[in-house]
Design an enzyme around this catalytic site. Sequence first.
Site, PDB file in Angstrom:
ATOM      1  N   SER A 181       0.754  -1.368   0.461  1.00  0.00           N
ATOM      2  CA  SER A 181      -0.272  -0.182  -0.092  1.00  0.00           C
ATOM      3  C   SER A 181       0.994   1.383  -0.049  1.00  0.00           C
ATOM      4  CB  SER A 181      -0.464  -0.033   1.147  1.00  0.00           C
ATOM      5  OG  SER A 181       0.081   0.563   2.435  1.00  0.00           O
ATOM      6  N   HIS A 209      -6.005  -3.840  -1.512  1.00  0.00           N
ATOM      7  CA  HIS A 209      -5.586  -3.224  -2.837  1.00  0.00           C
ATOM      8  C   HIS A 209      -5.195  -3.470  -3.952  1.00  0.00           C
ATOM      9  CE1 HIS A 209      -4.015   0.631  -0.310  1.00  0.00           C
ATOM     10  NE2 HIS A 209      -3.750  -0.602   1.297  1.00  0.00           N
ATOM     11  N   LYS A 240     -11.924   0.095  -0.525  1.00  0.00           N
ATOM     12  CA  LYS A 240     -10.894   0.169  -1.619  1.00  0.00           C
ATOM     13  C   LYS A 240     -11.582   0.293  -3.203  1.00  0.00           C
ATOM     14  CE  LYS A 240      -7.511   0.390   1.928  1.00  0.00           C
ATOM     15  NZ  LYS A 240      -7.908   0.126   2.773  1.00  0.00           N
TER      16      LYS A 240
END
Length: 403
Positions: A181, A209, A240
């Site tokens: 990340s 992610h 996300k």
Amino acid sequence: MADIFAKHLPPLARAMTEAGPRPFYRPMAAAGDGEVLVDGVRVVMTACNDYLGLSGDPRVRAAAARALDRYGTSCSGSRLVCGTLPLHEELEGRLAAFLGREAAIVTTTGFQANLALTPLFGRGDLVFSDMANHASMVDAIRLGAAEKRLYRHSDMADLERQLTAADPGAAKVIVTDGLFSMEGDLCRLPELTVLAGHHGARLVVDGAHDIGLLGAHGRGVAEHFGLPDAVDLYTGTLSKCFGSVGGVLAGPADVIGYLRYSARPVIFTASMPPATVAAALAALDIIETEPERRTRVFDLARQLEAGLRALGFDTGDAGESVTPIVPVHIGDAELCGRMWKEVLDEGVFTHAVVAPAVPMGRALIRLSLQATHTDDHIARILDAFAAAGHRLGLRDREAVGAR
């Protein structure tokens, strides 16, 4: 006598809150389409992880509103007792199918999804963890009874040495982020798969992610590398790419069943609110039917990364794996804070990353892009960095590249 309340801000945090720039806990109002209001000023947002731009999508918002109207604001109980709605089971089934796994369970936050792994880390077991893994994975290992072995970030030789030296009779697991990340680099899944197989280790990937983003269908890092069966157990978040909040674990049905009844972050916390479950379901529909969102955000990332490099900034060693997370390495934390403020003054909100999120002396500005950003946004970001870098003397590679 010592007072447990006698705690003080770390010097760096104090410097960034009392006298210097204030990059953390800044209140802001949503403006939409890749922009936000900060202190009443409309700026380009490059600090959030809404990669596909779905948190404000009308279809996602409408789904959340319908669930809110039907079920209310909260289930007011844990999944184990009274907090399971048909929506939860629908989302779990959809996510399991999406990831090609037998079963899945959703948690109230993505952080809790990793903490829910703790029952798997028993006494006498060995957990091999990448040093750059997310804090939630670090805490999960700390809470477990297994012995922790850290290997240098993406250093497969270091991992192999540690696996070879380990007790061959111990149960082993390798845990890694799929897409890291802070710097936006990918785990080395092909090599990890070989090492796990050779040493009889399970492989757990935190896809926070990359699920929804990587791969032809957005199924994450395993699909990206063409290794759909490489991962034994996925964890992830819905905050996300899914434009909502919550977490997920997906893997073999017996393992998921075990965690349903033994993972404290699952059985001792209130379940995902109905609106967030419905939002994630609507987002999954879009992820499965609109691949152009993924294509768009990767195109933008390549534009941005190339533009920053042309300006003389150090964006790391992404190579061909440029992702929507684009780092600008600064090095010194104080200078990073000043750069953050200068860029904000130019109309771009970024993420200043300092220790302990990264090692001391490795401070960086983290930029994350959204499919709703435009080419004009990219131009504005590059102009902002050019102006700020010029004022701070960071336009040459020697100044920026001190890492």
